[in-house]
Every structure is written in structure tokens, then in C-alpha cells.
Design an enzyme around this catalytic site. Structure first.
Site, PDB file in Angstrom:
ATOM      1  N   SER A 206      36.164  39.266  29.689  1.00 51.82           N
ATOM      2  CA  SER A 206      35.731  38.622  30.924  1.00 51.82           C
ATOM      3  C   SER A 206      34.890  39.581  31.748  1.00 51.82           C
ATOM      4  CB  SER A 206      36.949  38.182  31.749  1.00 51.82           C
ATOM      5  OG  SER A 206      36.568  37.722  33.035  1.00 51.82           O
ATOM      6  N   TYR A 220      45.166  40.371  35.238  1.00 55.17           N
ATOM      7  CA  TYR A 220      44.198  39.699  34.379  1.00 55.17           C
ATOM      8  C   TYR A 220      43.009  40.617  34.101  1.00 55.17           C
ATOM      9  CZ  TYR A 220      40.775  36.202  32.827  1.00 55.17           C
ATOM     10  OH  TYR A 220      39.838  35.496  32.109  1.00 55.17           O
TER      11      TYR A 220
END
Length: 309
Positions: A206, A220
Site C-alpha cells: 500500500s 496497517y
């Protein structure tokens, strides 16, 4: 980051006066069930030939031997769902994995229920059973691609991001089990099948792995940064066995978890002035799993419209 739009309501079907009209109604029916059956169809890399459905017939056996096979986690929505659509249209067999059961009403793929493994990637014991299940479904045939797409990004009860000061220990453990540990356990567990297929592994990281994000939490972000590093290590370890390992790092993608407020705030900051679509990400995944990327390994491809420039 990962997300999708709702479909507009499908109106009453027109009278079927021509073959073209009948085809249009069929497309509308598909779109009502699955948000990716009507999107970007003309740009797909190929369409699967009609596959015989008589189990055990010579034609089915020959087709099964010739088709490429992929295992994909996080297949129930967003990027994963678009990827299934794209690869299925190109003739691949896809074994999907997610926490949710297969939904035949939403996705009309014939082999969907037979090639779906329901598993919680946070449970490493359940993952071991899932790997055994996948091996059984492969039946000794090679595996050509493993896409580790599943990921979780917990928020606080009020929906705000969890920082390094506020993330509970149990949340850290859950996030790293799903986002970081599951990909390496799956790749190791399916190593022989990947080696037999001279296959490829693609980890979905990401944009948040390289910069602080206003919405994604610390657990995350750090799990995705760790996954990027793991991709390089795996590429080094797997290359002598003919297995390529790469990663993609999506930016702001229009999936179910992307709120309109997030899109309105971030889109003006992206040089291309828009967020991406799941199908745009799926096409990069297709490239990395194809022979066109046969000399590409250890790379992380950024898909963000220039957001990191």
C-alpha cells in the site's frame, strides 16, 4: 487503500426484439449481481473460451490440465473481486480465499463454489487446514500464481485512525497475522506447486507503507511496509527455484471502504485528479502474472496516479 461504488438500479428489461437487445439485458443482469461484470469489459486481455461442464469428460480433463491456476486471498470485494473477474475472462482457474462464503447470487462464476476456500487468515491453525484444502483442489497440478491481496485496517470505535499510541496489542497481532504472516505462510505452504508451475507470487502492499496517511492506522501501515521488505527477501529466496515474487502498492482506490469524504479530500491532491479503480489495479496484477513480466522479480509497483511525486 482499497474501495468500490454501488451500482445504479437496473430498470425493467426491454422487449427482446433483437439479439443485441437480448445481449444488453444479459449484461444488465450480470451488473446487478456483481459490480465488476459490466466494467472495462472491452479492455480485458482475453476472453475464456466456452468450457465444457460435464465433470470427468476428456474435454474437461484436457481443459483443466491446460489452464493456468491462481490462488487469490481477499476475493470477496474491491481489488480482489475485480482481479477474479479479469483473470477468469482470460481463461484462468481461480481458487479464492476469504472470510466470507461464496455468494452465487452476486457472482455467477460456475466454478466459484467449488474453488472457494473460506478461511480466517488471522488464525494460523485454520490457515494450515486451508493450505491442505488448496492442495487437494489442485490435485497435484501446478500453481501459476499466488496473489496475497487480503488485508485489514482496523479503526477506533469512532472511525478514526489508530496511532502508535492508541493501537491495542491484540489489534497489532491481528493485523500482522493477516497482512504480513499469512502471505509468507501461504507461499511456503504452496511452494512445491508454485515451483512446478514456475509461478509467481504478488503481495499487495500500500501507499501507506511509505508515508503517514490521514486515515490508515499505524499497524496497517507498518504491516504493509514489512510486507514490501518481505517481498524482496522472498524474491531472493524463491528465484533459484523459478518463482518470481513482486508487490503492488495501490494508492487511493475506489472500493467499498473508501468514503465519499475521503475521495473528495484526497483526489485534488493526486496529480491525475482522481482515485483509481479496482480494475486498473487488477490489470497490473495480470501483467505481473503473465509471461510479459518473466524477468521481473523483487519489485514493488506503485499504482497511485502520481500521488507520491
Amino acid at each position: 487503500m482499497d474501495e468500490t461504488t454501488e451500482n445504479p438500479a437496473i430498470g425493467a428489461a426491454p422487449a427482446l426484439t433483437t439479439p443485441a437487445a437480448a445481449e444488453e439485458v444479459a449484461r444488465a443482469a450480470d451488473a446487478a449481481r456483481c459490480p465488476f461484470h459490466h466494467a472495462d469489459a472491452a479492455a480485458l486481455p482475453g476472453h475464456a473460451a466456452a468450457i465444457p461442464t460435464t465433470i470427468g469428460s476428456p474435454a474437461v480433463t484436457a481443459m483443466a490440465e491446460a489452464r493456468k491456476t491462481m490462488v487469490l486471498t481477499g476475493a470477496s470485494r474491491g481489488i480482489g473481486h475485480a482481479t477474479v473477474r479479469l483473470f477468469a475472462e482470460a481463461g484462468w482457474r481461480i481458487i479464492t480465499c476469504s472470510r466470507q462464503p461464496f455468494n452465487r447470487d452476486r457472482c455467477p462464476w460456475e466454478a466459484g463454489p467449488d474453488d472457494h476456500v473460506q478461511v480466517d487468515l488471522n488464525d494460523h491453525r485454520a490457515l494450515a487446514f486451508a493450505i491442505h484444502d488448496i492442495k487437494s483442489r489442485l490435485g497435484g497440478r501446478p500453481l501459476h500464481a499466488l496473489i496475497n491481496n487480503a488485508g485489514i485496517s482496523p479503526k477506533s470505535p469512532d472511525g478514526s485512525r489508530l496511532s502508535s499510541l492508541t493501537t491495542p496489542v491484540t489489534t497489532w497481532m491481528e493485523v500482522f497475522h493477516v497482512n504480513f504472516l499469512a502471505p509468507v505462510l501461504l507461499a511456503r505452504g504452496l511452494f512445491e506447486e508454485l515451483k512446478a508451475g514456475q509461478g509467481t507470487v504478488v503481495n499487495v502492499t500500500s501507499i501507506v507503507g511509505m508515508r503517514v496517511h490521514p486515515f490508515a492506522g499505524t499497524a496497517y501501515a507498518t504491516s504493509k511496509a514489512a510486507l514490501a521488505c518481505l517481498t524482496r527477501e522472498m524474491a531472493h529466496d524463491f528465484a533459484p527455484h523459478g518463482i518470481r515474487v513482486n508487490a503492488i502498492a495501490p494508492g487511493e482506490i475506489k472500493t467499498d471502504i473508501l468514503s465519499p469524504e475521503t475521495e473528495q479530500r484526497l483526489a485534488p491532491l493526486i496529480p491525475m485528479r482522481r482515485v483509481g479503480s479496482p480494475m486498473e489495479v487488477a490489470k497490473v496484477l495480470y501483467f505481473l502474472c503473465s509471461d510479459a513480466a518473466s524477468y521481473v522479480t523483487g519489485e514493488e509497483i506503485h499504482i497511485n496516479g502520481g500521488q507520491t511525486l
